[in-house]
Scaffold this motif. Structure first.
Motif, short mmCIF file in Angstrom:
data_model
loop_
_atom_site.label_atom_id
_atom_site.label_comp_id
_atom_site.label_asym_id
_atom_site.label_seq_id
_atom_site.Cartn_x
_atom_site.Cartn_y
_atom_site.Cartn_z
N HIS A 41 -34.08 38.38 79.31
CA HIS A 41 -33.31 37.14 79.40
C HIS A 41 -33.34 36.45 78.03
CE1 HIS A 41 -31.50 33.85 81.60
NE2 HIS A 41 -32.36 33.00 81.09
N GLY A 42 -32.77 37.14 77.04
CA GLY A 42 -32.67 36.55 75.71
C GLY A 42 -34.02 36.38 75.04
N CYS A 43 -34.09 35.42 74.14
CA CYS A 43 -35.36 35.18 73.45
C CYS A 43 -35.41 33.74 72.96
CB CYS A 43 -35.53 36.15 72.29
SG CYS A 43 -34.27 35.99 71.02
N TYR A 44 -36.61 33.33 72.60
CA TYR A 44 -36.74 32.06 71.90
C TYR A 44 -37.41 32.37 70.56
CZ TYR A 44 -41.72 31.71 73.21
OH TYR A 44 -43.07 31.91 73.36
N HIS A 45 -37.53 31.38 69.72
CA HIS A 45 -38.07 31.64 68.38
C HIS A 45 -39.29 30.78 68.10
CE1 HIS A 45 -33.97 33.23 68.07
NE2 HIS A 45 -34.52 34.09 67.24
N ARG A 46 -40.20 31.36 67.35
CA ARG A 46 -41.38 30.60 66.90
C ARG A 46 -41.50 30.70 65.40
NH1 ARG A 46 -46.78 30.46 70.45
NH2 ARG A 46 -47.49 29.88 68.40
N LYS A 47 -41.93 29.61 64.79
CA LYS A 47 -42.19 29.65 63.35
C LYS A 47 -43.63 30.14 63.18
CE LYS A 47 -38.97 26.13 61.84
NZ LYS A 47 -38.81 24.74 61.42
N ALA A 48 -43.81 31.41 63.47
CA ALA A 48 -45.18 31.94 63.57
C ALA A 48 -45.75 32.36 62.21
CB ALA A 48 -45.19 33.13 64.52
N ASP A 49 -44.87 32.58 61.23
CA ASP A 49 -45.35 33.07 59.94
C ASP A 49 -45.77 31.91 59.05
OD1 ASP A 49 -45.92 34.35 57.63
OD2 ASP A 49 -43.99 35.37 57.42
N CYS A 81 -51.01 38.89 67.63
CA CYS A 81 -51.15 38.15 66.37
C CYS A 81 -50.70 36.69 66.47
CB CYS A 81 -50.42 38.87 65.24
SG CYS A 81 -48.67 39.16 65.59
N ILE A 82 -50.04 36.31 67.56
CA ILE A 82 -49.61 34.91 67.73
C ILE A 82 -50.44 34.28 68.85
CG2 ILE A 82 -47.70 33.37 68.33
CD1 ILE A 82 -45.75 35.42 67.30
N ALA A 83 -50.96 33.10 68.59
CA ALA A 83 -51.78 32.43 69.60
C ALA A 83 -50.91 31.57 70.51
CB ALA A 83 -52.83 31.55 68.92
N PRO A 84 -51.07 31.70 71.84
CA PRO A 84 -50.34 30.80 72.73
C PRO A 84 -50.75 29.34 72.48
CG PRO A 84 -51.47 32.53 73.97
CD PRO A 84 -51.96 32.60 72.56
N TRP A 87 -50.44 26.25 66.81
CA TRP A 87 -49.57 26.32 65.64
C TRP A 87 -50.00 27.48 64.72
CZ3 TRP A 87 -45.27 23.82 63.97
CH2 TRP A 87 -45.02 23.80 62.61
N TYR A 88 -51.29 27.62 64.55
CA TYR A 88 -51.82 28.67 63.68
C TYR A 88 -52.17 29.93 64.47
CZ TYR A 88 -52.36 25.19 59.98
OH TYR A 88 -52.12 24.24 59.04
N ASP A 89 -52.08 31.09 63.81
CA ASP A 89 -52.42 32.33 64.51
C ASP A 89 -53.94 32.51 64.59
OD1 ASP A 89 -53.32 33.53 62.12
OD2 ASP A 89 -51.31 34.25 61.64
#
Ligand SMILES: [Zn+2]
Length: 179
Positions: A41-49, A81-84, A87-89
């Motif tokens: 169902h599509g996707c959303y985006h995170r500023k994870a980097d 590698c991304i924390a729920p 903000w920071y991994d």
């Protein structure tokens, strides 16, 4: 629960998985009703980097979304590698937490590590507050972590044994809410 897909330790690996084997992100069952019919169902985006130089940032990082055919709720799973909800991994959190675990003050750690002192204090309080629960589950699986005199020495032993991201992914798989 079960929000983390273990073994995907870098954002580059995550992006490769999205184009090669996106199925690894499909939840086994709907977290709301338990049905195992989930459609993409599509996707959303995170500023994870937050670690690459500005010119090389991988942001925005797509996160696949799935929709349950039973209850119509949507859900998603994150690479390890991304924390729920953070903000920071995990890697940044681990680097920052290792300093006070080694005996440095939070003030001193915040001068060297990435987050501000306020954030680091919050992580530190979180780690202490959840230590008993996390430690119980982690020790039951990784007996080599053994007995430790206090929560700080437990985390020193744990993080010498595995990265924080692995520990959190494993806890997530056990149904423990992280962070
Ligand atoms: Zn459902």
């Amino acid at each position: 629960m079960y929000r983390i897909v273990s073994g995907i330790t870098t954002l580059n690996q995550h992006i490769e998985m999205l184009s090669g084997t996106p199925e690894v992100y499909r939840p086994h069952a709907c977290p709301h009703c338990g049905l195992n019919r989930l459609w993409r169902h599509g996707c959303y985006h995170r500023k994870a980097d937050r670690s690459s130089p500005i010119c090389n940032k991988l942001n925005p990082v797509p996160i696949l979304r799935f929709c349950c055919q039973g209850c119509r709720h949507t859900c998603s799973r994150l690479p390890a590698c991304i924390a729920p909800r953070r903000w920071y991994d995990w890697k940044v959190q681990q680097q920052a937490l290792l300093m006070p675990l080694a005996g440095y003050s939070l003030h001193c750690a915040s001068l060297v590590a990435q987050p501000c002192r306020h954030t680091l204090r919050r992580w530190w309080q979180w780690l202490e507050a959840r230590s008993e629960d996390f430690g119980f589950h982690l020790r039951s699986r990784f007996i080599e972590l053994g007995r430790t005199p206090d929560w700080k020495s437990f985390w020193r032993a744990c993080l010498a044994h595995m990265p924080l991201s692995d520990a959190m992914a494993w806890l997530d798989q056990q149904g423990v809410s992280v962070p």
